[in-house]
Design a protein around this motif. Structure first.
Motif, PDB file in Angstrom:
ATOM      1  N   LEU A 144       8.400  26.495  59.544  1.00  0.00           N
ATOM      2  CA  LEU A 144       7.226  26.213  60.378  1.00  0.00           C
ATOM      3  C   LEU A 144       5.993  26.994  59.926  1.00  0.00           C
ATOM      4  O   LEU A 144       4.903  26.431  59.851  1.00  0.00           O
ATOM      5  CB  LEU A 144       7.548  26.532  61.842  1.00  0.00           C
ATOM      6  N   LYS A 167       2.562  25.145  58.790  1.00  0.00           N
ATOM      7  CA  LYS A 167       1.292  25.376  59.491  1.00  0.00           C
ATOM      8  C   LYS A 167       0.212  25.849  58.518  1.00  0.00           C
ATOM      9  O   LYS A 167      -0.923  25.374  58.549  1.00  0.00           O
ATOM     10  CB  LYS A 167       1.508  26.405  60.615  1.00  0.00           C
ATOM     11  N   ILE A 175       2.307  14.930  64.571  1.00  0.00           N
ATOM     12  CA  ILE A 175       1.542  16.107  64.175  1.00  0.00           C
ATOM     13  C   ILE A 175       0.138  15.652  63.785  1.00  0.00           C
ATOM     14  O   ILE A 175      -0.008  14.676  63.037  1.00  0.00           O
ATOM     15  CB  ILE A 175       2.226  16.840  63.004  1.00  0.00           C
ATOM     16  N   TRP A 204       7.273  21.961  65.983  1.00  0.00           N
ATOM     17  CA  TRP A 204       5.814  22.031  65.906  1.00  0.00           C
ATOM     18  C   TRP A 204       5.211  22.065  67.314  1.00  0.00           C
ATOM     19  O   TRP A 204       4.368  22.905  67.639  1.00  0.00           O
ATOM     20  CB  TRP A 204       5.306  20.831  65.111  1.00  0.00           C
TER      21      TRP A 204
END
Length: 165
Positions: A60, A64, A88, A153
């Motif tokens: 993650l 990101k 997302i 997420w």
């Protein structure tokens, strides 16, 4: 009398060990033959049948970072309806069903050397891994799989959106 029983027991044990060794050698004969020739273990299959290239998992934090810097293309492997419901922010829809219908899956407007991160519905969903494999076979060089997918997420509080695929 005692020595006779011990001799009988030792002979029985020897017979069992010998039989087991012969069976083991017979059962593993191809592995042993490859080892005798010096071939690496697990490389007995012809080149056409060797293991396919797999996309690397990505965490993650890295997703990101790459998302925020614009250095990666996030690809949603879920259905178009699921993508329309939530995805997302900034991700592209490329459902696995659509990719499997194409002989060579192509992401419109994405260079073969671009960093691609495929995702789906989390750890129990394997669509992103399958899509990643297809994209690697199609010639994309840097393909990763975000195994936590949309649920991880979203749980981290990162931006999602809905919209048409």
């Amino acid at each position: 009398m005692l020595s006779k029983n011990w001799l009988k027991i030792v002979l029985e044990i020897a017979a069992i060990v010998f039989t087991s060794a012969v069976f083991g050698i017979f059962w593993n004969r191809t592995l042993l033959a490859d080892a005798w020739r010096g071939a690496p273990a697990g490389q007995t299959a012809p080149a056409a049948q060797q293991a396919e290239a797999l996309p690397m998992p990505i965490a993650l934090v890295q997703v990101k970072e790459l998302h925020d810097s614009g250095q990666a293309v996030l690809v949603d492997a879920r259905s178009g309806a699921s993508f329309a419901k939530e995805h997302i922010s900034g991700a592209r829809s490329f459902p696995l069903e659509e990719a499997t219908r194409q002989q060579t899956p192509q992401l419109q407007g994405v260079a073969k050397d671009a960093v691609i991160i495929a995702y789906c519905n989390g750890f129990s969903c394997h669509d992103s891994m399958e899509l990643g494999k297809l994209l690697i076979k199609a010639g994309y060089a840097s393909v990763y799989v975000f195994e936590g997918g949309l649920p991880e997420w979203r749980d981290a509080g990162y931006p999602t959106t809905g919209g048409a695929p």
